[in-house]
Design an enzyme around this catalytic site. Structure first.
Site, PDB file in Angstrom:
ATOM      1  N   SER A  29      44.234  43.209  35.076  1.00  0.00           N
ATOM      2  CA  SER A  29      44.578  42.004  35.555  1.00  0.00           C
ATOM      3  C   SER A  29      45.414  40.985  34.920  1.00  0.00           C
ATOM      4  O   SER A  29      46.272  40.319  35.279  1.00  0.00           O
ATOM      5  CB  SER A  29      43.093  41.284  35.948  1.00  0.00           C
ATOM      6  OG  SER A  29      42.497  42.055  36.887  1.00  0.00           O
ATOM      7  N   ARG A  33      49.708  39.425  35.101  1.00  0.00           N
ATOM      8  CA  ARG A  33      49.537  37.843  35.267  1.00  0.00           C
ATOM      9  C   ARG A  33      50.525  37.384  34.115  1.00  0.00           C
ATOM     10  O   ARG A  33      51.393  36.603  34.193  1.00  0.00           O
ATOM     11  CB  ARG A  33      48.334  37.152  35.037  1.00  0.00           C
ATOM     12  CG  ARG A  33      47.476  37.313  36.301  1.00  0.00           C
ATOM     13  CD  ARG A  33      45.958  37.073  36.132  1.00  0.00           C
ATOM     14  NE  ARG A  33      45.086  36.891  37.320  1.00  0.00           N
ATOM     15  CZ  ARG A  33      44.554  37.911  38.083  1.00  0.00           C
ATOM     16  NH1 ARG A  33      45.137  39.359  37.963  1.00  0.00           N
ATOM     17  NH2 ARG A  33      43.941  37.735  39.207  1.00  0.00           N
ATOM     18  N   ARG A 129      46.312  48.847  53.106  1.00  0.00           N
ATOM     19  CA  ARG A 129      45.439  47.801  52.814  1.00  0.00           C
ATOM     20  C   ARG A 129      45.744  46.431  53.488  1.00  0.00           C
ATOM     21  O   ARG A 129      47.030  46.246  53.665  1.00  0.00           O
ATOM     22  CB  ARG A 129      45.479  47.659  51.308  1.00  0.00           C
ATOM     23  CG  ARG A 129      44.900  48.984  50.588  1.00  0.00           C
ATOM     24  CD  ARG A 129      44.759  48.729  49.031  1.00  0.00           C
ATOM     25  NE  ARG A 129      43.528  47.681  48.702  1.00  0.00           N
ATOM     26  CZ  ARG A 129      43.748  47.396  47.307  1.00  0.00           C
ATOM     27  NH1 ARG A 129      44.460  47.926  46.701  1.00  0.00           N
ATOM     28  NH2 ARG A 129      42.855  46.607  47.168  1.00  0.00           N
ATOM     29  N   SER A 174      37.974  36.974  46.630  1.00  0.00           N
ATOM     30  CA  SER A 174      39.120  37.739  46.213  1.00  0.00           C
ATOM     31  C   SER A 174      39.955  36.864  45.339  1.00  0.00           C
ATOM     32  O   SER A 174      40.747  35.812  45.443  1.00  0.00           O
ATOM     33  CB  SER A 174      40.038  38.139  47.390  1.00  0.00           C
ATOM     34  OG  SER A 174      41.215  38.613  46.810  1.00  0.00           O
ATOM     35  N   GLN A 176      42.631  37.947  44.075  1.00  0.00           N
ATOM     36  CA  GLN A 176      44.115  38.278  44.536  1.00  0.00           C
ATOM     37  C   GLN A 176      44.630  37.208  45.301  1.00  0.00           C
ATOM     38  O   GLN A 176      45.732  36.607  45.419  1.00  0.00           O
ATOM     39  CB  GLN A 176      44.193  39.629  44.973  1.00  0.00           C
ATOM     40  CG  GLN A 176      44.057  40.670  44.072  1.00  0.00           C
ATOM     41  CD  GLN A 176      43.771  42.165  44.464  1.00  0.00           C
ATOM     42  OE1 GLN A 176      44.177  42.279  45.913  1.00  0.00           O
ATOM     43  NE2 GLN A 176      43.859  42.972  43.712  1.00  0.00           N
ATOM     44  N   ASP A 327      35.011  45.895  40.683  1.00  0.00           N
ATOM     45  CA  ASP A 327      35.570  47.189  40.460  1.00  0.00           C
ATOM     46  C   ASP A 327      34.653  48.215  39.863  1.00  0.00           C
ATOM     47  O   ASP A 327      35.208  49.501  39.756  1.00  0.00           O
ATOM     48  CB  ASP A 327      36.844  46.939  39.464  1.00  0.00           C
ATOM     49  CG  ASP A 327      37.934  46.244  40.277  1.00  0.00           C
ATOM     50  OD1 ASP A 327      38.020  46.436  41.582  1.00  0.00           O
ATOM     51  OD2 ASP A 327      38.763  45.582  39.619  1.00  0.00           O
ATOM     52  N   LYS A 354      39.320  48.415  48.925  1.00  0.00           N
ATOM     53  CA  LYS A 354      40.053  48.646  47.639  1.00  0.00           C
ATOM     54  C   LYS A 354      41.016  49.849  47.899  1.00  0.00           C
ATOM     55  O   LYS A 354      41.461  50.112  49.038  1.00  0.00           O
ATOM     56  CB  LYS A 354      39.084  48.893  46.697  1.00  0.00           C
ATOM     57  CG  LYS A 354      38.276  47.845  46.346  1.00  0.00           C
ATOM     58  CD  LYS A 354      38.752  46.741  45.873  1.00  0.00           C
ATOM     59  CE  LYS A 354      37.762  45.339  45.748  1.00  0.00           C
ATOM     60  NZ  LYS A 354      38.499  44.203  45.270  1.00  0.00           N
ATOM     61  N   ARG A 358      35.608  52.570  48.919  1.00  0.00           N
ATOM     62  CA  ARG A 358      35.074  53.034  47.713  1.00  0.00           C
ATOM     63  C   ARG A 358      33.540  53.384  47.943  1.00  0.00           C
ATOM     64  O   ARG A 358      32.836  54.276  47.576  1.00  0.00           O
ATOM     65  CB  ARG A 358      35.160  52.180  46.561  1.00  0.00           C
ATOM     66  CG  ARG A 358      36.457  51.830  45.744  1.00  0.00           C
ATOM     67  CD  ARG A 358      36.602  51.283  44.645  1.00  0.00           C
ATOM     68  NE  ARG A 358      37.706  51.372  44.175  1.00  0.00           N
ATOM     69  CZ  ARG A 358      38.279  50.999  43.392  1.00  0.00           C
ATOM     70  NH1 ARG A 358      37.805  49.763  42.943  1.00  0.00           N
ATOM     71  NH2 ARG A 358      39.445  51.160  42.667  1.00  0.00           N
ATOM     72  N   ARG A 403      39.695  54.809  40.168  1.00  0.00           N
ATOM     73  CA  ARG A 403      38.263  54.820  39.777  1.00  0.00           C
ATOM     74  C   ARG A 403      37.257  55.727  40.598  1.00  0.00           C
ATOM     75  O   ARG A 403      36.451  56.105  39.838  1.00  0.00           O
ATOM     76  CB  ARG A 403      37.836  53.234  40.257  1.00  0.00           C
ATOM     77  CG  ARG A 403      38.787  52.264  39.403  1.00  0.00           C
ATOM     78  CD  ARG A 403      38.118  50.871  39.325  1.00  0.00           C
ATOM     79  NE  ARG A 403      39.012  49.708  38.967  1.00  0.00           N
ATOM     80  CZ  ARG A 403      39.474  49.397  38.139  1.00  0.00           C
ATOM     81  NH1 ARG A 403      39.451  50.127  36.877  1.00  0.00           N
ATOM     82  NH2 ARG A 403      40.669  48.598  37.597  1.00  0.00           N
TER      83      ARG A 403
HETATM   84  C1  S3P Z   1      41.954  41.722  40.902  1.00  0.00           C
HETATM   85  C2  S3P Z   1      41.167  41.204  41.812  1.00  0.00           C
HETATM   86  C3  S3P Z   1      40.154  42.312  42.580  1.00  0.00           C
HETATM   87  C4  S3P Z   1      40.027  43.420  41.803  1.00  0.00           C
HETATM   88  C5  S3P Z   1      41.276  44.208  41.464  1.00  0.00           C
HETATM   89  C6  S3P Z   1      42.110  43.106  40.343  1.00  0.00           C
HETATM   90  C7  S3P Z   1      42.970  40.868  40.266  1.00  0.00           C
HETATM   91  O1  S3P Z   1      40.362  42.531  43.800  1.00  0.00           O
HETATM   92  O2  S3P Z   1      39.542  44.337  42.588  1.00  0.00           O
HETATM   93  O3  S3P Z   1      41.087  45.633  40.817  1.00  0.00           O
HETATM   94  O4  S3P Z   1      43.520  41.008  39.204  1.00  0.00           O
HETATM   95  O5  S3P Z   1      42.916  39.841  40.792  1.00  0.00           O
HETATM   96  P1  S3P Z   1      40.148  41.115  45.116  1.00  0.00           P
HETATM   97  O6  S3P Z   1      40.644  39.999  44.680  1.00  0.00           O
HETATM   98  O7  S3P Z   1      40.803  42.102  46.241  1.00  0.00           O
HETATM   99  O8  S3P Z   1      38.815  40.985  45.039  1.00  0.00           O
END
Ligand code: S3P
Length: 450
Positions: A29, A33, A129, A174, A176, A327, A354, A358, A403
């Site tokens: 993550s 970024r 997705r 989320s 993301q 995760d 995901k 999962r 995973r």
């Molecule tokens: C992540 C947010 C999570 C996670 C992913 C990484 C991120 O997803 O499952 O592996 O780096 O912001 P979601 O935002 O869909 O929960």
């Protein structure tokens, strides 16, 4: 990049104690970024400890396509010469984000308030997705999107030429989605506000502040309210990426279930929005300790020590903790199989969208290996069989999900008969050194089905 080619079947067999030090790679993550915010700053950001997994390499390529100069200096050291907020160039070709939901969703956010268009695609997993969760709020800024039915990739985003700031309550927990909105908000005038009912990982907020943006977080009755002031000049940073707690989960969980094990996993990022698995494992009776706790680069870090835990018990996992370990449920379900009693996991509907579904992927593989699993739309439970009680012997489908593949391989380390996965190739997206690292600790993983 899309698809990773020929499947790589792998088998993991019961092994002796896992011992030694596990140097897991950088946080996925934070790596995404660092590259994206580096590309949006003016000047050179230097990064060490970057995860060089396929997901992050796809993001590095994408940042080049949007005009940033991204240089690999070797051994996890990278630099990004950014183009400034609103300075992205229009890519000349389709942006392929491979397997990475984080990559594509964050990059869509970052470009959605620039006057350019870009077309995104991914592998068979990513192209299934849901993207509407990101394109809906991006439309509020003025961006338009044209994708396949159901809001799937491939998809073209036409960025807003005159973006307006947005106030948006995320309908699903989320990071993301939150991050896509905040990154889009960078090039909108005024205040962009994201409200999340459940707090999700806050790496974007921390890193935005580090790059010099004004971003405030407040916990209110509505939930967590994050306010960003748009159109800052981001200042380049020196970023040391902590190691990934989501990758640490695999050697940690393996050590807990393999008799005699004692494994040290140094320098793990333990941001509270990420560390839920370790709290849960301790509640189950895991012999797991944090050593040398400290802060590095704005993130809490410690060394984790995990030892074989003969008295694991099934528990009801606190659903309020779901976002902080989202995760890690696949690895947790493997530990639960070796506990006494049932482990109940609720409030986890997000697991179904995901890299794979999962719950379905783990339930099917665990059942094939002799473990009873029940599941519903947003919950699942694993009936533990105690130490020495998991039969094993089945081949599991990894569904292009790193995973899932790693979880079944750690199952095989403690099951009575070997456990195989049809394709371990996806492991390279997040943990390219998983096999040699686990083998150095004492695991027996072979690259052919049993
Ligand atoms: C992540 C947010 C999570 C996670 C992913 C990484 C991120 O997803 O499952 O592996 O780096 O912001 P979601 O935002 O869909 O929960």
């Amino acid at each position: 990049m899309s698809g990773h080619g020929t499947p790589i079947p792998m088998t993991s067999a019961k092994c002796g104690p896992l011992t030694g030090t596990a140097d897991v790679p950088g946080d996925k993550s934070i790596s995404h970024r660092a590259l994206i915010l580096g590309a949006m700053a003016v000047g050179e950001t230097r990064i060490t400890g970057l995860l060089e997994g396929e997901d992050v390499l796809d993001t590095a390529r994408a940042m080049r396509a949007f005009g940033a100069e991204v240089t690999d200096h070797g051994s996890g050291a990278w630099s990004v010469h950014g183009v400034g907020v609103g300075g992205f160039a229009e890519p000349a070709a389709v942006i392929d984000c491979g397997n990475s939901g984080t990559g594509v969703r964050l990059i869509m956010g970052a470009m959605a308030t620039c006057p350019i268009s870009a077309t995104f695609t991914g592998d068979a997993s990513l192209n299934k997705r849901p993207m509407a969760r990101v394109t809906d709020p991006l439309a509020l800024f003025g961006a338009r999107s044209y994708g396949r039915s159901g809001g799937r990739l491939p998809m073209t985003i036409i960025g807003a030429a005159d973006p307006v700031p947005v106030r948006y309550a995320t309908p699903v927990p989320s990071a993301q989605v939150k991050s896509a909105v905040l990154l889009a908000g960078l090039n909108a005038p005024g205040e962009t506000v994201v409200i999340e009912r459940e707090a999700t990982r806050d790496h974007s907020e921390r890193m935005l502040a580090g790059f010099g943006a004004t971003v405030h977080t407040e916990d209110t009755r509505e939930g967590r309210v994050i306010t960003l002031i748009g159109q800052p000049e981001l200042r380049p940073q020196v970023i040391e990426v902590p190691r990934d707690p989501s990758s640490a989960a695999f050697p940690v969980c393996a050590a807990l279930i393999v008799p005699g094990s004692d494994v040290l996993v140094p320098n793990i990022g333990l941001n509270p929005t990420r560390a839920g698995l370790f709290t849960t494992l301790r509640e189950m009776g895991a012999d797991l300790s944090y050593e040398n706790a400290r802060e590095e680069g704005g993130e809490p870090v410690a060394d984790l020590r995990a030892r074989f835990s003969p008295d694991l018990k099934g528990i009801e996992v606190d659903p309020a903790r779901a976002a902080s370990m989202i995760d890690e449920y696949p690895a947790l379900s493997v530990v639960a199989a070796f506990a006494d009693g049932t482990t109940m996991m609720r409030g986890v509907a997000e697991l179904r969208v995901k890299e794979s579904d999962r719950i379905e992927a783990m339930a099917t593989g665990l059942r094939a290996n002799g473990v009873t699993v029940d599941d519903g739309p947003d919950w699942w439970s694993v009936q533990g069989r105690g130490h020495g009680g998991v039969p094993g012997s089945a081949t599991c489908a990894s569904h292009l999900d790193h995973r899932i593949a790693m979880s079944f391989l750690i199952l095989g380390m403690a099951a009575n008969a070997p456990v195989a996965v049809d394709d371990g190739g996806p492991i390279a997206t997040s943990f390219p050194i998983f096999e040699p690292l686990m083998e150095r600790l004492g695991a027996q993983i072979t690259r052919s089905a049993s």
